[in-house]
Write an enzyme that holds these catalytic residues in place. Structure first.
Site, short mmCIF file in Angstrom:
data_model
loop_
_atom_site.label_atom_id
_atom_site.label_comp_id
_atom_site.label_asym_id
_atom_site.label_seq_id
_atom_site.Cartn_x
_atom_site.Cartn_y
_atom_site.Cartn_z
N ASP A 226 0.91 -1.28 0.11
CA ASP A 226 0.10 0.01 0.03
C ASP A 226 0.79 1.35 -0.12
O ASP A 226 1.91 1.39 0.62
CB ASP A 226 -0.98 -0.01 1.14
CG ASP A 226 -1.77 1.14 1.28
OD1 ASP A 226 -2.65 1.35 0.48
OD2 ASP A 226 -1.77 1.79 2.35
N GLU A 286 14.57 -15.52 0.43
CA GLU A 286 14.75 -16.66 1.38
C GLU A 286 13.88 -17.79 1.27
O GLU A 286 14.20 -18.82 1.44
CB GLU A 286 14.82 -16.12 2.78
CG GLU A 286 16.13 -15.13 3.10
CD GLU A 286 15.94 -14.32 4.42
OE1 GLU A 286 15.14 -14.68 5.05
OE2 GLU A 286 16.51 -13.29 4.43
#
Length: 598
Positions: A226, A286
């Site tokens: 956002d 990751e």
């Protein structure tokens, strides 16, 4: 102040299978935006929730979408319907529990759909423990350094205006009542209950690193960011040339009309945001190459927007420039060309989107003469759109964009052809834009009205019947926003039985898009009448007629899909085979061209 102990993650949910198992699924996906408060109510209190979503996941699987994007569901006082986050590591009790969310992720993955959630990093809620600690602390304390506080005894620190209307600065003394806070202010680019975070603060950065790992441990596949263009402000916080009233901006070509100014100036699109996104990119890696970041960046320059989707930053950025277009062939052609080219230059997919929770639904927006719709929301006393023309154009334009390479977003109820709720009583409006703009801008409630599921059920099936919720008069709670009576005709159970409905068209269109591989490929413009938009992709010609007369399609072949009909008329198919097909106004077709044409 440390956040409360974060709940542990469940066992990893089932892996996604089917077409979405690939690492680059997001480059060609159809992504459905779920506005949780308005999608489906599973406990009968009139507010949409996670149990409601869980009960309707089969609808989304039948629609054929590849991923679900959830608007915020975090604990919140709902000053801005969830974009005022009080805790980034839990679920608003109105919506359910973390266990409910885990069930949704597991079931969605089982059905072959990914899950994306909203992250709100520009600001917290004023109820967030950090901001409460900041108010209790002294000026200049470490607690206050997590936010943007400034001392300015003679008035607000600069002339910035809130995007919801009014000033972007609020006096701290009004909240604390302490003399030592006299002349201190805090920044809120949105509502006064949404203080902006300071992204130069390491604690803020560390908190969001924890946030991403927490939700990915629960199986989340991506994050829509956002206000991705607003987190970093220009050094020194200089004045904004727009001034303190962003709703006094004169709309270019708008016949003297005013509206909200574009998101430009010292509060937006600063170069420092890109360092943040490179760090987030490394965290997502990751967990594997299939996790994504999506930028909500209202950046009008396509080359600036492309910076957000460089290989080491985000995966996608919303293409709002197409959403802003009117029903105009030249404007659409140039916008599609420029935004597609800018994304392609950095090897990013283009996203196509026509509606979301912040704008007038395109089934209504396109029912006005070019550029004439009320940009800040539509009220009962405003000029009303032509509902028939608006829906025809909405389906036609969506059908064109679905044929283009890239990712397509579908907004909560768009698949039903839902129009804007244009006759909401003003007293029912809840969007903070309405009061903060001095009751000039009606706001976004009209596109957020709860969905109709069953034509003959109370609240059109939005709320599941729960005896414990029924009052003494035998009535269940009303939906949180009133539904127009006309929504009955758009109910899912009505449209599912009608092969000519918008819902049936979306199902056919999304299935055919996947079958033909139209999310991939490359965009090629075809020679055609200036009033036609004609593009080729993966051996398919998609043509839209944007004028008021039938126009001959400059090709021959077989019609695969028609935005205006469930079945291709025999006469149209025969004319297309001869190269004599005339396309009616407000209509899009997909054509498999004859070999001789190429």
């Amino acid at each position: 102040m440390p956040h409360p102990e974060k709940p542990s993650a469940p066992q990893p949910p089932q892996a996604v299978t089917g077409p979405n198992a690939s690492d680059d699924w997001w480059r060609r996906a159809v992504i459905y935006q779920i506005y949780p408060r308005s999608f489906a109510d599973g406990n009968g209190d009139g507010i949409g929730d996670l149990l409601g979503v869980l009960s309707r996941l089969d609808h989304l699987a039948d629609l054929g979408v590849d991923a679900l994007w959830f608007n915020p569901f975090y604990p919140s006082e709902q000053w801005d319907t969830g974009y005022d986050v009080a805790d980034y590591f839990d679920i608003n009790p109105e919506y359910g529990t973390l266990a409910d969310f885990d069930r949704i992720v597991a079931r969605a993955h089982q059905l072959g759909m990914r899950v994306i959630i909203d992250v709100v990093p520009n600001h917290t809620a004023s109820e967030h423990p950090w901001f409460q600690e900041a108010l209790e602390a002294a000026p200049g304390s470490p607690a206050r350094s997590r936010y943007i506080f400034r001392h300015s005894p003679s008035g607000a620190p600069n002339n910035w205006g809130s995007l919801f209307g009014g000033p972007a600065w609020a006096p701290v003394e009004d909240l604390t009542g302490r003399d030592e806070d006299r002349g201190w202010w805090y920044l809120h680019l949105f509502d006064v209950h949404q203080p902006d975070l300071n992204w130069e603060n390491e604690e803020v950065r560390a908190e969001f690193r924890d946030y991403f790992r927490f939700w990915m441990d629960r199986g989340v596949d991506g994050f829509r960011v956002d206000v991705a263009h607003g987190m970093v402000k220009a050094p020194g916080l200089p004045d904004d040339e727009v001034g303190p009233d962003r709703y006094a901006y004169r709309i270019p070509g708008g016949g003297g009309r005013t509206g909200r100014a574009p998101d430009t100036g010292p509060a937006f699109d600063q170069d420092g945001v890109h360092e943040i996104y490179r760090e987030w990119h490394r965290i997502l890696e990751e967990y594997g190459p299939d996790r994504i970041l999506v930028a909500e960046a209202w950046t009008p320059d396509p080359s600036r927007l492309a910076r957000y989707v460089r290989p080491d930053e985000m995966s996608q950025a919303f293409n709002f420039e197409v959403l802003k277009c009117t029903w105009n062939a030249e404007q659409l052609r140039e916008t599609i060309r420029s935004t597609y080219g800018a994304a392609r230059a950095v090897d990013a997919p283009t996203t196509w989107v026509l509606s979301n929770h912040d704008v007038v639904r395109h089934a209504s927006r396109l029912g006005y003469p070019d550029g004439a719709y009320p940009e800040g929301g539509i009220g009962a006393t405003d000029p009303q759109p032509d509902a028939r023309i608006g829906l025809e154009r909405a389906v036609a334009l969506t059908t064109l964009l679905m044929a283009l390479p890239g990712s397509m977003y579908v907004y909560n109820g768009e698949e039903l052809g839902l129009p804007e709720a244009t006759t909401l009583p003003d007293e029912a409006r809840l969007d903070p834009t309405w009061p903060r703009s001095g009751y000039r801008t009606r706001g976004r409630d009209g596109c957020r009205v709860p969905l109709p599921w069953e034509a003959d059920a109370p609240s059109f099936g939005f709320s599941s019947p729960m005896p414990a919720r029924v009052g003494e008069d035998g009535a269940a709670p009303a939906p949180w926003l009133p539904q127009p009576e006309g929504y009955r005709d758009f109910a899912v159970d009505v449209e599912a039985r009608d092969e000519a409905s918008t819902l049936s068209h979306y199902r056919r269109m999304i299935a055919l898009r996947r079958e033909l591989g139209l999310g991939g490929g490359a965009l090629e413009w075809a020679d055609a009448d200036p009033d036609l938009l004609a593009v080729r992709n993966q051996g398919v010609l998609a043509v839209t007629n944007l004028c008021v007369r039938p126009v001959r399609v400059p090709s021959a072949g077989r019609i695969l899909l028609d935005s205006s009909a469930a079945e291709i008329a025999h006469g149209d198919q025969a004319a297309c085979a001869r190269g004599e097909f005339a396309l009616a106004p407000n209509r899009t077709v997909w054509i498999r061209e004859s070999a001789a044409v190429r």
